[in-house]
Design an enzyme around this catalytic site. Structure first.
Site, PDB file in Angstrom:
ATOM      1  N   HIS A   1       0.830  -1.203   0.000  1.00 57.39           N
ATOM      2  CA  HIS A   1       0.000   0.000   0.000  1.00 57.39           C
ATOM      3  C   HIS A   1       0.866   1.255   0.000  1.00 57.39           C
ATOM      4  O   HIS A   1       1.221   1.794   1.053  1.00 57.39           O
ATOM      5  CB  HIS A   1      -0.907  -0.028   1.237  1.00 57.39           C
ATOM      6  CG  HIS A   1      -2.066   0.907   1.142  1.00 57.39           C
ATOM      7  ND1 HIS A   1      -3.315   0.581   1.596  1.00 57.39           N
ATOM      8  CD2 HIS A   1      -2.165   2.165   0.646  1.00 57.39           C
ATOM      9  CE1 HIS A   1      -4.146   1.589   1.382  1.00 57.39           C
ATOM     10  NE2 HIS A   1      -3.462   2.562   0.812  1.00 57.39           N
TER      11      HIS A   1
ATOM     12  N   HIS B   1       2.342  14.418   0.736  1.00 61.11           N
ATOM     13  CA  HIS B   1       1.616  15.595   0.260  1.00 61.11           C
ATOM     14  C   HIS B   1       2.563  16.788   0.271  1.00 61.11           C
ATOM     15  O   HIS B   1       3.431  16.880   1.134  1.00 61.11           O
ATOM     16  CB  HIS B   1       0.430  15.907   1.187  1.00 61.11           C
ATOM     17  CG  HIS B   1      -0.703  14.948   1.075  1.00 61.11           C
ATOM     18  ND1 HIS B   1      -1.503  14.869  -0.041  1.00 61.11           N
ATOM     19  CD2 HIS B   1      -1.157  14.001   1.928  1.00 61.11           C
ATOM     20  CE1 HIS B   1      -2.422  13.929   0.136  1.00 61.11           C
ATOM     21  NE2 HIS B   1      -2.224  13.376   1.322  1.00 61.11           N
TER      22      HIS B   1
ATOM     23  N   HIS C   1       1.494   5.130  -2.006  1.00 59.88           N
ATOM     24  CA  HIS C   1       1.050   6.143  -2.970  1.00 59.88           C
ATOM     25  C   HIS C   1       2.285   6.821  -3.548  1.00 59.88           C
ATOM     26  O   HIS C   1       2.983   7.538  -2.844  1.00 59.88           O
ATOM     27  CB  HIS C   1       0.132   7.169  -2.296  1.00 59.88           C
ATOM     28  CG  HIS C   1      -1.160   6.575  -1.819  1.00 59.88           C
ATOM     29  ND1 HIS C   1      -2.243   6.388  -2.645  1.00 59.88           N
ATOM     30  CD2 HIS C   1      -1.525   6.086  -0.610  1.00 59.88           C
ATOM     31  CE1 HIS C   1      -3.238   5.824  -1.965  1.00 59.88           C
ATOM     32  NE2 HIS C   1      -2.824   5.634  -0.731  1.00 59.88           N
ATOM     33  N   LEU C   2       2.534   6.549  -4.832  1.00 68.18           N
ATOM     34  CA  LEU C   2       3.713   7.137  -5.475  1.00 68.18           C
ATOM     35  C   LEU C   2       3.363   8.405  -6.258  1.00 68.18           C
ATOM     36  O   LEU C   2       4.256   9.105  -6.740  1.00 68.18           O
ATOM     37  CB  LEU C   2       4.386   6.112  -6.396  1.00 68.18           C
ATOM     38  CG  LEU C   2       5.012   4.905  -5.672  1.00 68.18           C
ATOM     39  CD1 LEU C   2       5.617   3.933  -6.684  1.00 68.18           C
ATOM     40  CD2 LEU C   2       6.075   5.365  -4.682  1.00 68.18           C
ATOM     41  N   ARG C   3       2.060   8.686  -6.376  1.00 67.72           N
ATOM     42  CA  ARG C   3       1.542   9.963  -6.917  1.00 67.72           C
ATOM     43  C   ARG C   3       1.799  10.191  -8.405  1.00 67.72           C
ATOM     44  O   ARG C   3       1.256  11.134  -8.973  1.00 67.72           O
ATOM     45  CB  ARG C   3       2.099  11.165  -6.137  1.00 67.72           C
ATOM     46  CG  ARG C   3       1.824  11.130  -4.647  1.00 67.72           C
ATOM     47  CD  ARG C   3       0.349  11.205  -4.331  1.00 67.72           C
ATOM     48  NE  ARG C   3       0.110  11.349  -2.902  1.00 67.72           N
ATOM     49  CZ  ARG C   3      -0.946  10.847  -2.286  1.00 67.72           C
ATOM     50  NH1 ARG C   3      -1.859  10.157  -2.959  1.00 67.72           N
ATOM     51  NH2 ARG C   3      -1.114  11.022  -0.992  1.00 67.72           N
TER      52      ARG C   3
ATOM     53  N   HIS D   1     -10.931  -0.490   0.403  1.00 70.03           N
ATOM     54  CA  HIS D   1     -10.862   0.643   1.344  1.00 70.03           C
ATOM     55  C   HIS D   1     -12.238   0.684   2.011  1.00 70.03           C
ATOM     56  O   HIS D   1     -13.200   1.180   1.430  1.00 70.03           O
ATOM     57  CB  HIS D   1     -10.567   1.926   0.565  1.00 70.03           C
ATOM     58  CG  HIS D   1     -10.637   3.190   1.377  1.00 70.03           C
ATOM     59  ND1 HIS D   1      -9.551   3.969   1.646  1.00 70.03           N
ATOM     60  CD2 HIS D   1     -11.690   3.809   1.973  1.00 70.03           C
ATOM     61  CE1 HIS D   1      -9.920   5.019   2.369  1.00 70.03           C
ATOM     62  NE2 HIS D   1     -11.217   4.947   2.584  1.00 70.03           N
TER      63      HIS D   1
ATOM     64  N   HIS E   1      -5.702  -1.129   5.396  1.00 68.13           N
ATOM     65  CA  HIS E   1      -5.600  -0.314   6.616  1.00 68.13           C
ATOM     66  C   HIS E   1      -6.741  -0.484   7.631  1.00 68.13           C
ATOM     67  O   HIS E   1      -7.504   0.451   7.884  1.00 68.13           O
ATOM     68  CB  HIS E   1      -5.438   1.167   6.287  1.00 68.13           C
ATOM     69  CG  HIS E   1      -6.301   1.698   5.174  1.00 68.13           C
ATOM     70  ND1 HIS E   1      -7.658   1.528   5.121  1.00 68.13           N
ATOM     71  CD2 HIS E   1      -5.963   2.407   4.071  1.00 68.13           C
ATOM     72  CE1 HIS E   1      -8.119   2.116   4.036  1.00 68.13           C
ATOM     73  NE2 HIS E   1      -7.117   2.651   3.387  1.00 68.13           N
TER      74      HIS E   1
ATOM     75  N   ASN F   1      -6.729   8.923   6.643  1.00 71.48           N
ATOM     76  CA  ASN F   1      -7.942   8.152   6.395  1.00 71.48           C
ATOM     77  C   ASN F   1      -7.588   6.687   6.187  1.00 71.48           C
ATOM     78  O   ASN F   1      -6.834   6.382   5.279  1.00 71.48           O
ATOM     79  CB  ASN F   1      -8.654   8.700   5.152  1.00 71.48           C
ATOM     80  CG  ASN F   1     -10.057   8.167   5.022  1.00 71.48           C
ATOM     81  OD1 ASN F   1     -10.643   7.707   5.989  1.00 71.48           O
ATOM     82  ND2 ASN F   1     -10.592   8.193   3.823  1.00 71.48           N
TER      83      ASN F   1
ATOM     84  N   ASP G   1       0.600   2.619   3.677  1.00 72.67           N
ATOM     85  CA  ASP G   1      -0.271   3.712   3.225  1.00 72.67           C
ATOM     86  C   ASP G   1       0.520   5.019   3.130  1.00 72.67           C
ATOM     87  O   ASP G   1       0.008   6.097   3.443  1.00 72.67           O
ATOM     88  CB  ASP G   1      -1.493   3.876   4.140  1.00 72.67           C
ATOM     89  CG  ASP G   1      -2.607   4.663   3.451  1.00 72.67           C
ATOM     90  OD1 ASP G   1      -2.453   5.032   2.273  1.00 72.67           O
ATOM     91  OD2 ASP G   1      -3.644   4.917   4.102  1.00 72.67           O
TER      92      ASP G   1
END
Lengths: 453, 348
Positions: A59, A310, A61-63, A180, A233, A279, A306
């Site tokens: 999990h 940002h 997030h590589l964006r 999710h 998660h 979240n 996760d």
């Protein structure tokens, strides 16, 4: 830029057990034993270090594509390597969404170009994460990215019929739906865990039941259609109980927990500092203890970071305006060591199971998560468990500065990471990326490397 | 006291000090010249991210009566979608010389964020944030209640608290910043509080609060409260299934004529009715109740100016007192004593 070197790791405690030498040649472990010799091999003194199978994150997030200001595959996988990971699953909520073969192949190729960790794209379950119709799951499964994990992460596949069909459909290629779990109507405008703290802070609550009711429904759906469900998660004590019940019934459900949910609680929200906005939200002490117990007894199968970087402006604002998410790749090992190992709940062998073997099995990654023995792919993490360090987000490789652990002293430090026999990290610092010998550095010909494993 | 962000972290001594100072300020407001030079040369910015004419003009009147310069900044709507962030807005205002920022924001916690993020050095006054707190409203309520309680007990109000006073707070507790701020402050001052609401309008997690919970307004009135605080109910709540209809809400939780008469029936001659305004007449309060001699609504508005004067005075003349004094001591001002502390202007 030699990628075919051989390495002799001397005296590491293999998965926390007795010290042994590990010989790494041509991307594989070719020997484990005492007093190994190898002429021409680079010798690493690993006295006092623990050798672990390379960590695998289900999990991340590589964006990229779309939010390269927050993270790129390059920066995210640098962070992964420094955190001890040899594989990461890139979540589908990029822009454009990873809901076609084209996008997942792009992300996959970016991972190969970067060479810091194996990047396995997660495919979206529904087109545009909109929860309305299935994305072309088969095309993504058959693509060069060979997607096996599908998720609308960030959004819940809340329509029960759509969820049922997705679970059924991925059986055709041994896929898994990673849900999710968040009932959308119960969480409209939700800002934090609903409970004693939200009542005082005057923030819209994200009740535990919004997670638990979806998990209860989904395990029953997975049982009904005999398919594989993975719960992203997990954050509440009630969720752990439902998953435990489902496993007793033989339902094919696996579950993940993040490092931050193993430690932090909604008490931190009293600061109104959005670095703690995530979240699912931070819950209570009772939930933290239940998650730890569930992870220790195998109800929860894996750690998933996760990792959600940002840009700073997304957090330098009012709580309600702030983006949800925390970085995690570079702190995961230390936080799990602190919360699970130093608390006496698990040992390093369990650590290898929850951070490597199980996530690799869920993601169907053939040459990750293998035991540290002769013949295995040489994906190895060397850890100094006695080291202590203070978290400084500015010093991290991820572009994200949103670490909730900033300023905390943590145990354990990744000293080296081997990806396919090549050290991506040495002496706790980035070394050089892995470059497949047959393809050369960023030289194209991806077909030569994509079929292995 | 560097900021005024919530009543939860307000000590009893600080609360009483603010109320006592407000009594002195109230005396100023009764004079022909309603002005003190205490904050001359200081700048107060009213930074309002949410419409609230009443609160803004109350703060404006308070600052002006203390001779501060006032800048009103209405950042309407969602500031981020329009571009400028809270951080940039606040830093811009401080660069223009703001000594205190009075902030009203639709997001819970925005004033805390402003005060603790290190973005600005100015004193921050919470003028209502989301569904979190509204400390100056609570202070003006406490001020009003303290005068009522002192009158009932035949004493002067200065220096006293609310020990033994029974107060019912009725209505949309879930979404009310006033209810939260009131509860913490009234408890600190020794009052007993009952929250009366439909179960849908009480927050999950309320069980730990230092108050009694009731779903039944008639039962709560039968327990002989000394004051009843009616909260504003937004009719939109009906659409989110918090209650079936405005009429049903009004019948069960509204302070209507029947309940006004019930106070007389119970022999509660001293019991007062408060409302933070603006009122929905006919929904949570009937006109007869709002206009009755029991209604404290206009006193609350008047006291609001005194309480806000006290808060601004204590925040801005506190640690920077030396600056304020050196300005006040310049030759052509009023006598220094009046300029720095209004003690000698005390009523009574």
């Amino acid at each position: 830029m030699s990628t075919t070197g051989s390495y002799l790791i001397k005296g590491a405690r293999v998965v926390g057990a007795d010290a042994a030498d590990l010989l790494v040649e041509n991307g594989r472990i070719t020997g484990v034993g005492s007093s190994l010799q190898a002429s021409g091999a680079t010798v690493l003194d690993a006295d006092g270090l623990i050798a672990l199978p390379g960590m695998v994150d289900l999990h991340t997030h590589l964006r990229e594509p779309g939010r390269e200001d927050a993270e790129t595959v390059e920066t995210g996988t640098r962070a992964a390597a420094l955190g001890g990971f040899t594989a990461v699953h890139a979540m589908a909520n990029s822009s454009p969404v990873a809901d076609t073969a084209g996008v997942v192949e792009q992300v996959f190729a970016l991972g190969q170009q970067a060479g810091w960790a194996e990047v396995r794209p997660v495919g979206a379950v529904t087109v545009g994460l909109a929860g309305e119709r299935l994305a072309e799951l088969g095309a993504m499964a058959d693509s060069r990215a060979r997607v096996r994990v599908f998720s609308d992460d960030g959004m819940c596949v809340s329509d029960p019929v759509l969820m049922r069909r997705a679970l059924e459909y991925v059986k055709a290629f041994d896929g898994v739906i990673a849900q999710h779990a968040q009932e959308p109507r119960l969480t409209e405008g939700a800002q934090m865990n609903e409970g004693a703290v939200s009542a005082v802070l005057g923030m819209a609550g994200w009740p535990a039941v919004a997670e638990e009711s979806i998990i209860a429904r989904d395990v029953l759906l997975a049982q009904h259609v005999d398919s594989r469900l993975h719960v992203c998660h997990v954050s509440t004590a009630g969720s752990v109980e439902i998953i435990r019940w489902a496993k007793h019934r033989g339902i094919k459900v696996t579950a993940e927990v993040t490092p931050h949910h193993l430690w932090l609680t909604d008490e931190l929200v009293r600061s109104y500092d959005p670095v703690f906005k995530v979240n699912p939200p931070l819950r209570t002490d009772e939930d933290v203890l239940a998650l730890r117990a569930g992870l220790a007894d195998g109800t929860i199968d894996v750690i998933g970071t996760d990792h959600a970087p940002h840009p700073s402006e997304a957090k330098e604002c009012e709580w309600a305006q702030a983006a949800m998410g925390m970085t995690g790749l570079e702190t995961a090992l230390s936080v799990v060591q602190h919360t699970m190992i130093e608390s006496g709940l698990i040992g390093w062998a369990d650590f290898a199971r929850i951070t490597s073997a199980m996530p690799a099995r869920i993601g169907r990654l053939a040459h990750q998560g293998q035991p540290l023995e002769a013949g295995s792919a040489a994906n190895i993490t060397l850890v100094d468990p006695a080291a202590r360090w203070t978290v400084d987000p500015a010093a991290m490789a991820t572009k994200g500065r949103n670490s909730p652990f900033a300023g905390r002293e943590l145990p354990g430090r990744v000293v080296a990471t081997f990806l396919n026999g090549h050290p991506t990290v040495l002496d706790g610092k980035l070394n050089t990326p892995f470059a497949d010998g047959s393809a050369g550095q960023a030289a194209g010909q991806p077909q030569a490397q994509s079929r292995e494993g | 006291m560097k900021h005024l962000l919530s009543t939860q972290d307000l000590s009893k001594a600080d609360a009483v000090r603010i109320l006592d100072t407000a009594e002195e300020m109230a005396a100023v407001s009764d004079r022909e010249v309603k002005k003190l030079p205490a904050l001359r040369g200081r700048t107060v910015v009213n930074l309002f991210f949410e419409d609230s004419t009443r609160t803004r003009i109350s703060f404006e009147a308070a600052a002006k009566r203390l001779s501060a310069d006032v800048i009103n900044f209405a950042a309407k709507g969602s500031s981020v979608s329009k571009g400028e962030s809270l951080k940039d807005t606040a830093q811009t205002l401080e660069a223009m010389g703001a000594d205190a920022v009075v902030i009203r924001h639709w997001a819970s916690g925005a004033p805390v964020r402003l005060a603790t993020s290190g973005w600005i050095d100015a004193a921050v006054v919470n003028a209502g944030d989301g569904t979190h707190e509204h400390p100056t409203q609570a202070l003006l309520d406490a001020f009003t209640l303290r005068r009522t309680w002192a009158r009932t007990n035949g004493t002067a109000s200065a220096g006293t608290d609310l020990s033994g006073m029974k107060i019912a707070i009725v209505g949309d507790i879930l979404h009310s910043r006033v209810a939260r701020s009131d509860l913490w402050l009234l408890r600190t001052l020794g009052a007993e509080v009952t929250m009366v609401a439909p179960p849908t309008l009480l927050p999950v997690g309320i069980d730990g609060w230092p108050c009694t919970i009731s779903y039944d307004l008639d039962e709560a009135l039968a327990k002989r409260p000394d004051a009843v605080m009616m909260l504003r109910v937004q009719a939109e709540r009906m659409n989110a299934a918090f209650f079936p209809s405005a009429r049903e809400y009004s019948r069960l939780w509204g302070f209507d004529d029947r309940r006004l008469a019930a106070l007389d029936d119970h022999g509660l001659s001293d019991t007062v009715i408060l409302h933070p305004g603006p009122m929905n007449r006919g929904l949570e309060i009937s006109s007869a109740a709002a206009d009755s001699p029991r209604s404290m609504v206009l006193q609350q508005v008047r006291n609001g100016v005194s309480v806000r004067m006290a808060a601004l005075y204590l925040l801005l003349s506190g640690e920077s007192r030396s600056t304020a004094r050196s300005q006040a001591d310049t030759p052509d001002t009023v006598p220094a004593a009046a300029g720095t502390a209004p003690t000698e202007e005390n009523a009574s």
